[in-house]
Design an enzyme around this catalytic site. Structure first.
Site, PDB file in Angstrom:
ATOM      1  N   LYS A  69      -1.241  -1.240  -4.232  1.00 30.99           N
ATOM      2  CA  LYS A  69      -2.293  -0.227  -4.148  1.00 30.99           C
ATOM      3  C   LYS A  69      -1.604   1.126  -4.245  1.00 30.99           C
ATOM      4  O   LYS A  69      -0.936   1.565  -3.313  1.00 30.99           O
ATOM      5  CB  LYS A  69      -3.082  -0.348  -2.850  1.00 30.99           C
ATOM      6  CG  LYS A  69      -4.230   0.657  -2.772  1.00 30.99           C
ATOM      7  CD  LYS A  69      -4.915   0.651  -1.417  1.00 30.99           C
ATOM      8  CE  LYS A  69      -6.010   1.707  -1.398  1.00 30.99           C
ATOM      9  NZ  LYS A  69      -6.525   1.950  -0.033  1.00 30.99           N
ATOM     10  N   TYR A  90       0.857  -1.192   0.000  1.00 36.38           N
ATOM     11  CA  TYR A  90       0.000   0.000   0.000  1.00 36.38           C
ATOM     12  C   TYR A  90       0.890   1.238   0.000  1.00 36.38           C
ATOM     13  O   TYR A  90       1.525   1.561   0.999  1.00 36.38           O
ATOM     14  CB  TYR A  90      -0.898  -0.048   1.235  1.00 36.38           C
ATOM     15  CG  TYR A  90      -1.904   1.064   1.387  1.00 36.38           C
ATOM     16  CD1 TYR A  90      -2.159   2.002   0.392  1.00 36.38           C
ATOM     17  CD2 TYR A  90      -2.642   1.168   2.568  1.00 36.38           C
ATOM     18  CE1 TYR A  90      -3.094   3.003   0.558  1.00 36.38           C
ATOM     19  CE2 TYR A  90      -3.586   2.165   2.750  1.00 36.38           C
ATOM     20  CZ  TYR A  90      -3.811   3.080   1.738  1.00 36.38           C
ATOM     21  OH  TYR A  90      -4.742   4.075   1.918  1.00 36.38           O
TER      22      TYR A  90
END
Length: 305
Positions: A165, A137
């Site tokens: 992400k 992330y």
């Protein structure tokens, strides 16, 4: 490592009661509402879920409850990230225990960790998850951690990293990442550029506003897949009008207020230090919630969702 989790994935909020304790009943209703919208996956315990305002026991209980309510109907990604590697390892083990399909972790923040320390952190979490794939992330605007393209290239080649992400407005970098790693599943993180992110190479998105209008993002995803850029742009503009309203009220509190007015959660409460939506914004959100819920019902009756 191959990863098949593509498409539209809701970043799940955490509902609270008036005492700011987790409201598991509302959490279950919210999961069912996502399923109603034909959302196929949930990202649990991330920024939208206010994970950094919760202790480890609370985060683990949320993971357990979401897995129980989902009951095999959804792809589940457990965000286990934080500053502490040890706490992330505990949550990674819990994700494995409760049957999650993947784990995810934000880059550790606040302290100026070296890139090598970031890599060690991820490897330890991955080892604790006993074979689950990792979704890295990357959210530089909030974490304060800004990796170069070369560092991202190295990070995503750590064994069992299957996806990234990418919550960044740098579409050029997104395109470069996908070009360098065509096998990597790439998620767009900023809802307001979902269509642009897909065109730049993203395989899907993980977003907070998917909870209130997931059907619109599904339409964008299908439009881009079918090379219908005009339709994708039209739907993105519709989403962005809602996002603009949320920015004016406070995004997380605004989303919860909409879900409250839509009858999905019992209160619009966020944990302190977040403030509730100001009274001057409530009427606009109430009317918006009514329009969104009517749109949801129409789509449901027409079997669009």
């Amino acid at each position: 490592m191959q990863c098949e989790f593509k498409g539209v994935i809701s970043a799940l909020p955490t509902p609270y009661d008036q005492s700011q304790q987790i409201d598991m009943e509302s959490l279950r209703k919210l999961i069912r509402f996502n399923i109603e919208q034909n959302i196929k996956g949930l990202y649990v315990g991330g920024s939208t879920g206010e994970a950094f305002l919760q202790n480890v026991a609370e985060r683990e209980k949320i993971l357990e409850t979401v897995a129980d309510e989902s009951d095999g109907r959804l792809t589940l990604i457990a965000h286990v990230g934080g500053i502490s590697t040890a706490e992330s390892e505990v949550l990674a083990k819990a994700a494995k225990k409760y049957g999650y399909h993947a784990i995810s972790a934000v880059t550790p923040f606040y302290y100026p960790f070296s890139f090598e320390e970031h890599c060690i952190h991820y490897r330890k979490i991955i080892d604790s998850a006993d074979g689950l794939p990792m979704v890295v992330y990357n959210i530089p605007a909030l974490s304060g951690v800004r990796f170069s393209l070369d560092q991202i290239n190295e990070l995503v080649t750590i064994p069992r990293v299957c996806a990234l992400k990418q919550t960044s407005g740098d579409l050029f970098q997104m395109e470069q990442i996908k070009r360098n790693h065509p096998e990597l599943v790439l998620y767009n993180g900023y809802d307001e550029i979902f269509a642009s992110g897909l065109i730049a190479g993203a395989d899907g998105g993980i977003g907070s506003t998917y909870n209130i209008m997931g059907w619109r993002y599904l339409e964008i995803f299908e439009a881009v897949k079918n090379n219908d850029v005009i339709k994708a742009k039209e739907m993105q503009v519709a989403c962005n009008q809602v996002i603009d309203t949320l920015i004016q009220s406070g995004v997380l509190a605004g989303i919860k207020t909409l879900l409250y007015y839509m009858g999905i959660i019992n209160t619009p409460v966020c944990r302190s230090p977040f403030s509730p939506v100001k009274e001057k914004n409530l009427d606009v959100l109430s009317k918006l919630a009514e329009r969104l819920f009517e749109e949801h019902d129409r789509n449901k009756k027409m079997k669009i969702i």
